[in-house]
Write a protein that holds these residues in place. Sequence first.
Motif, PDB file in Angstrom:
ATOM      1  N   ARG A   1      58.850  60.321  92.501  1.00 50.08           N
ATOM      2  CA  ARG A   1      60.097  60.768  91.874  1.00 50.08           C
ATOM      3  C   ARG A   1      61.108  59.625  91.797  1.00 50.08           C
ATOM      4  NH1 ARG A   1      64.981  62.045  93.143  1.00 50.08           N
ATOM      5  NH2 ARG A   1      64.624  61.599  95.346  1.00 50.08           N
ATOM      6  N   GLN A   2      61.232  58.885  92.893  1.00 52.24           N
ATOM      7  CA  GLN A   2      62.166  57.764  92.904  1.00 52.24           C
ATOM      8  C   GLN A   2      61.750  56.688  91.910  1.00 52.24           C
ATOM      9  OE1 GLN A   2      62.483  56.401  96.951  1.00 52.24           O
ATOM     10  NE2 GLN A   2      63.392  58.297  97.691  1.00 52.24           N
ATOM     11  N   LEU A   3      60.432  56.432  91.836  1.00 53.48           N
ATOM     12  CA  LEU A   3      59.935  55.431  90.879  1.00 53.48           C
ATOM     13  C   LEU A   3      60.191  55.870  89.450  1.00 53.48           C
ATOM     14  CD1 LEU A   3      58.406  52.794  90.390  1.00 53.48           C
ATOM     15  CD2 LEU A   3      56.273  54.095  90.478  1.00 53.48           C
ATOM     16  N   ARG A   4      59.995  57.172  89.188  1.00 53.71           N
ATOM     17  CA  ARG A   4      60.241  57.694  87.843  1.00 53.71           C
ATOM     18  C   ARG A   4      61.723  57.564  87.487  1.00 53.71           C
ATOM     19  NH1 ARG A   4      58.354  62.357  88.612  1.00 53.71           N
ATOM     20  NH2 ARG A   4      56.246  61.975  87.834  1.00 53.71           N
ATOM     21  N   GLU A   5      62.611  57.867  88.451  1.00 56.32           N
ATOM     22  CA  GLU A   5      64.046  57.741  88.199  1.00 56.32           C
ATOM     23  C   GLU A   5      64.424  56.293  87.918  1.00 56.32           C
ATOM     24  OE1 GLU A   5      66.117  59.395  91.487  1.00 56.32           O
ATOM     25  OE2 GLU A   5      65.818  61.483  90.862  1.00 56.32           O
ATOM     26  N   LYS A   6      63.842  55.359  88.685  1.00 58.22           N
ATOM     27  CA  LYS A   6      64.140  53.950  88.458  1.00 58.22           C
ATOM     28  C   LYS A   6      63.659  53.508  87.077  1.00 58.22           C
ATOM     29  CE  LYS A   6      64.047  52.538  93.315  1.00 58.22           C
ATOM     30  NZ  LYS A   6      63.361  51.719  94.350  1.00 58.22           N
ATOM     31  N   THR A   7      62.470  54.005  86.684  1.00 59.26           N
ATOM     32  CA  THR A   7      61.939  53.654  85.365  1.00 59.26           C
ATOM     33  C   THR A   7      62.826  54.202  84.262  1.00 59.26           C
ATOM     34  OG1 THR A   7      59.675  53.664  86.230  1.00 59.26           O
ATOM     35  CG2 THR A   7      59.931  53.833  83.844  1.00 59.26           C
ATOM     36  N   GLU A   8      63.252  55.468  84.422  1.00 59.80           N
ATOM     37  CA  GLU A   8      64.129  56.073  83.421  1.00 59.80           C
ATOM     38  C   GLU A   8      65.465  55.346  83.362  1.00 59.80           C
ATOM     39  OE1 GLU A   8      64.308  60.110  84.649  1.00 59.80           O
ATOM     40  OE2 GLU A   8      62.360  60.656  83.773  1.00 59.80           O
ATOM     41  N   ASP A   9      65.997  54.963  84.528  1.00 57.31           N
ATOM     42  CA  ASP A   9      67.272  54.222  84.551  1.00 57.31           C
ATOM     43  C   ASP A   9      67.114  52.874  83.861  1.00 57.31           C
ATOM     44  OD1 ASP A   9      68.447  56.296  85.901  1.00 57.31           O
ATOM     45  OD2 ASP A   9      68.271  55.371  87.884  1.00 57.31           O
ATOM     46  N   ALA A  10      65.981  52.207  84.109  1.00 51.91           N
ATOM     47  CA  ALA A  10      65.741  50.907  83.489  1.00 51.91           C
ATOM     48  C   ALA A  10      65.616  51.040  81.972  1.00 51.91           C
ATOM     49  CB  ALA A  10      64.474  50.271  84.068  1.00 51.91           C
ATOM     50  N   GLU A  11      64.923  52.097  81.525  1.00 50.98           N
ATOM     51  CA  GLU A  11      64.781  52.322  80.088  1.00 50.98           C
ATOM     52  C   GLU A  11      66.129  52.642  79.453  1.00 50.98           C
ATOM     53  OE1 GLU A  11      61.906  55.399  79.692  1.00 50.98           O
ATOM     54  OE2 GLU A  11      60.191  54.075  80.068  1.00 50.98           O
ATOM     55  N   ALA A  12      66.919  53.465  80.140  1.00 50.41           N
ATOM     56  CA  ALA A  12      68.250  53.807  79.618  1.00 50.41           C
ATOM     57  C   ALA A  12      69.130  52.564  79.529  1.00 50.41           C
ATOM     58  CB  ALA A  12      68.909  54.866  80.509  1.00 50.41           C
ATOM     59  N   LEU A  13      69.043  51.709  80.553  1.00 45.74           N
ATOM     60  CA  LEU A  13      69.829  50.479  80.542  1.00 45.74           C
ATOM     61  C   LEU A  13      69.387  49.546  79.422  1.00 45.74           C
ATOM     62  CD1 LEU A  13      72.010  48.750  81.870  1.00 45.74           C
ATOM     63  CD2 LEU A  13      70.260  47.859  83.422  1.00 45.74           C
ATOM     64  N   GLU A  14      68.072  49.454  79.220  1.00 49.45           N
ATOM     65  CA  GLU A  14      67.553  48.607  78.146  1.00 49.45           C
ATOM     66  C   GLU A  14      67.987  49.132  76.785  1.00 49.45           C
ATOM     67  OE1 GLU A  14      65.763  45.672  76.002  1.00 49.45           O
ATOM     68  OE2 GLU A  14      66.177  45.751  78.170  1.00 49.45           O
ATOM     69  N   ASN A  15      67.927  50.464  76.607  1.00 53.50           N
ATOM     70  CA  ASN A  15      68.375  51.055  75.341  1.00 53.50           C
ATOM     71  C   ASN A  15      69.864  50.803  75.114  1.00 53.50           C
ATOM     72  OD1 ASN A  15      65.823  52.056  74.808  1.00 53.50           O
ATOM     73  ND2 ASN A  15      66.231  54.042  75.759  1.00 53.50           N
ATOM     74  N   GLU A  16      70.637  50.908  76.192  1.00 52.58           N
ATOM     75  CA  GLU A  16      72.077  50.660  76.092  1.00 52.58           C
ATOM     76  C   GLU A  16      72.342  49.206  75.693  1.00 52.58           C
ATOM     77  OE1 GLU A  16      76.238  51.569  76.527  1.00 52.58           O
ATOM     78  OE2 GLU A  16      74.457  52.853  76.447  1.00 52.58           O
ATOM     79  N   ASN A  17      71.612  48.289  76.339  1.00 51.74           N
ATOM     80  CA  ASN A  17      71.792  46.869  76.012  1.00 51.74           C
ATOM     81  C   ASN A  17      71.384  46.572  74.576  1.00 51.74           C
ATOM     82  OD1 ASN A  17      72.734  46.299  78.578  1.00 51.74           O
ATOM     83  ND2 ASN A  17      70.732  45.716  79.375  1.00 51.74           N
ATOM     84  N   GLU A  18      70.281  47.178  74.140  1.00 50.83           N
ATOM     85  CA  GLU A  18      69.825  46.956  72.766  1.00 50.83           C
ATOM     86  C   GLU A  18      70.854  47.506  71.781  1.00 50.83           C
ATOM     87  OE1 GLU A  18      67.828  45.983  69.393  1.00 50.83           O
ATOM     88  OE2 GLU A  18      67.511  45.272  71.441  1.00 50.83           O
ATOM     89  N   TRP A  19      71.412  48.664  72.092  1.00 51.99           N
ATOM     90  CA  TRP A  19      72.423  49.273  71.218  1.00 51.99           C
ATOM     91  C   TRP A  19      73.647  48.364  71.121  1.00 51.99           C
ATOM     92  CZ3 TRP A  19      77.250  51.772  72.593  1.00 51.99           C
ATOM     93  CH2 TRP A  19      77.834  52.464  71.542  1.00 51.99           C
ATOM     94  N   LEU A  20      74.075  47.798  72.247  1.00 52.76           N
ATOM     95  CA  LEU A  20      75.231  46.911  72.235  1.00 52.76           C
ATOM     96  C   LEU A  20      74.925  45.594  71.525  1.00 52.76           C
ATOM     97  CD1 LEU A  20      76.531  47.486  75.877  1.00 52.76           C
ATOM     98  CD2 LEU A  20      77.571  48.312  73.760  1.00 52.76           C
ATOM     99  N   ARG A  21      73.685  45.113  71.666  1.00 45.94           N
ATOM    100  CA  ARG A  21      73.319  43.858  71.013  1.00 45.94           C
ATOM    101  C   ARG A  21      73.412  43.964  69.493  1.00 45.94           C
ATOM    102  NH1 ARG A  21      69.508  43.026  75.331  1.00 45.94           N
ATOM    103  NH2 ARG A  21      67.947  44.266  74.234  1.00 45.94           N
ATOM    104  N   ARG A  22      73.166  45.168  68.975  1.00 48.83           N
ATOM    105  CA  ARG A  22      73.195  45.335  67.525  1.00 48.83           C
ATOM    106  C   ARG A  22      74.612  45.168  66.956  1.00 48.83           C
ATOM    107  NH1 ARG A  22      69.563  49.824  68.489  1.00 48.83           N
ATOM    108  NH2 ARG A  22      71.217  51.311  67.990  1.00 48.83           N
ATOM    109  N   TYR A  23      75.610  45.226  67.817  1.00 49.12           N
ATOM    110  CA  TYR A  23      76.987  45.053  67.362  1.00 49.12           C
ATOM    111  C   TYR A  23      77.478  43.615  67.496  1.00 49.12           C
ATOM    112  CZ  TYR A  23      77.472  50.110  67.104  1.00 49.12           C
ATOM    113  OH  TYR A  23      77.323  51.422  66.756  1.00 49.12           O
ATOM    114  N   LEU A  24      76.668  42.749  68.088  1.00 49.07           N
ATOM    115  CA  LEU A  24      77.121  41.381  68.316  1.00 49.07           C
ATOM    116  C   LEU A  24      77.376  40.639  67.006  1.00 49.07           C
ATOM    117  CD1 LEU A  24      74.936  40.257  71.357  1.00 49.07           C
ATOM    118  CD2 LEU A  24      77.348  40.947  71.325  1.00 49.07           C
ATOM    119  N   ASP A  25      76.463  40.822  66.032  1.00 47.52           N
ATOM    120  CA  ASP A  25      76.653  40.143  64.747  1.00 47.52           C
ATOM    121  C   ASP A  25      77.941  40.595  64.079  1.00 47.52           C
ATOM    122  OD1 ASP A  25      74.331  38.740  65.088  1.00 47.52           O
ATOM    123  OD2 ASP A  25      73.095  40.074  63.858  1.00 47.52           O
ATOM    124  N   LEU A  26      78.194  41.899  64.137  1.00 48.64           N
ATOM    125  CA  LEU A  26      79.422  42.435  63.547  1.00 48.64           C
ATOM    126  C   LEU A  26      80.648  41.861  64.251  1.00 48.64           C
ATOM    127  CD1 LEU A  26      80.662  44.436  61.525  1.00 48.64           C
ATOM    128  CD2 LEU A  26      80.489  46.204  63.299  1.00 48.64           C
TER     129      LEU A  26
END
Length: 281
Positions: free
Chosen positions: A84-109
């Motif tokens: 359960r803890q490993l799954r939560e860490k994986t989900e948190d890491a994926e959420a963080l990566e998605n958040e970073n990718e979303w923010l990166r898309r605004y860098l050019d703008l």
Amino acid sequence: MKQLFKNKFFIIVLCVTLALVILIPSALALFGAGDPGRGVVNTLLSPVQKLFHAVADAVDGFSSYFTEFDSLVEENDRLREELRQLREKTEDAEALENENEWLRRYLDLRDENPSFEMLPATITGRSAAGAPTVFTLDKGTSSGVSERMPVITDDGIVGYVSEVGPNWCKVQTLIESTSSIGVYVKRTGVAGILEGSYDLAEDGLCVLRYLPADTDIHEGDCILSSGYGTVYPRGLTVGHIVSVELDPFSRAPIAYVSLSADIASATRVMILTAYETTIEP
């Protein structure tokens, strides 16, 4: 193990065995019975002793089984918790990566528009029925949001803040029938007004009007914000022309524009809290 000692048959056998093994030899010794008597007793008790030892071995076996079972249960619980803890860490890491990718898309703008100050926001509610002409964000006056601030995605303009509270605001999108925005055709620079339409909202389309009669526009032309008015800065992507027809009265061209921002499925947006723009003639 506890269940075994609650079994009446087991208790009876145990008591009889103890009596035969302990009490009878003691009695014989008390009355002076010698070795012959002891031999007879041993002969008689031999089957009982074997039964006793078998029962004792069974008890040990049951005890070992339950001990091992308890250990397996504890190990299984531990492994389940680790999973359960490993799954939560994986989900948190994926959420963080998605958040970073979303923010990166605004860098050019942001690089193209250094004056832009953008506040990320999450969509928490949409209009109850039909096309998403209005939706609610999780940011409000406590975050510096005020009315008439532009709302965008990395693909283009969504709309503007039409109402604001302490920790929420409502956004009127471009497909709302009362919305309008000054735009121009990127290829030619010809300006017009893009309006929302009740009939076209379900398809995510707007109408481009007030174009000169001899306007050179074609399907696929990119439409950008002109900066005229007090809401949107100049040069933000609005959409692309999907079809062109002539107004039956003025004979001027009318274009139908598909918005670049996916208003229907967007979950996060940016609020432009401050910007500078230059209006070109």
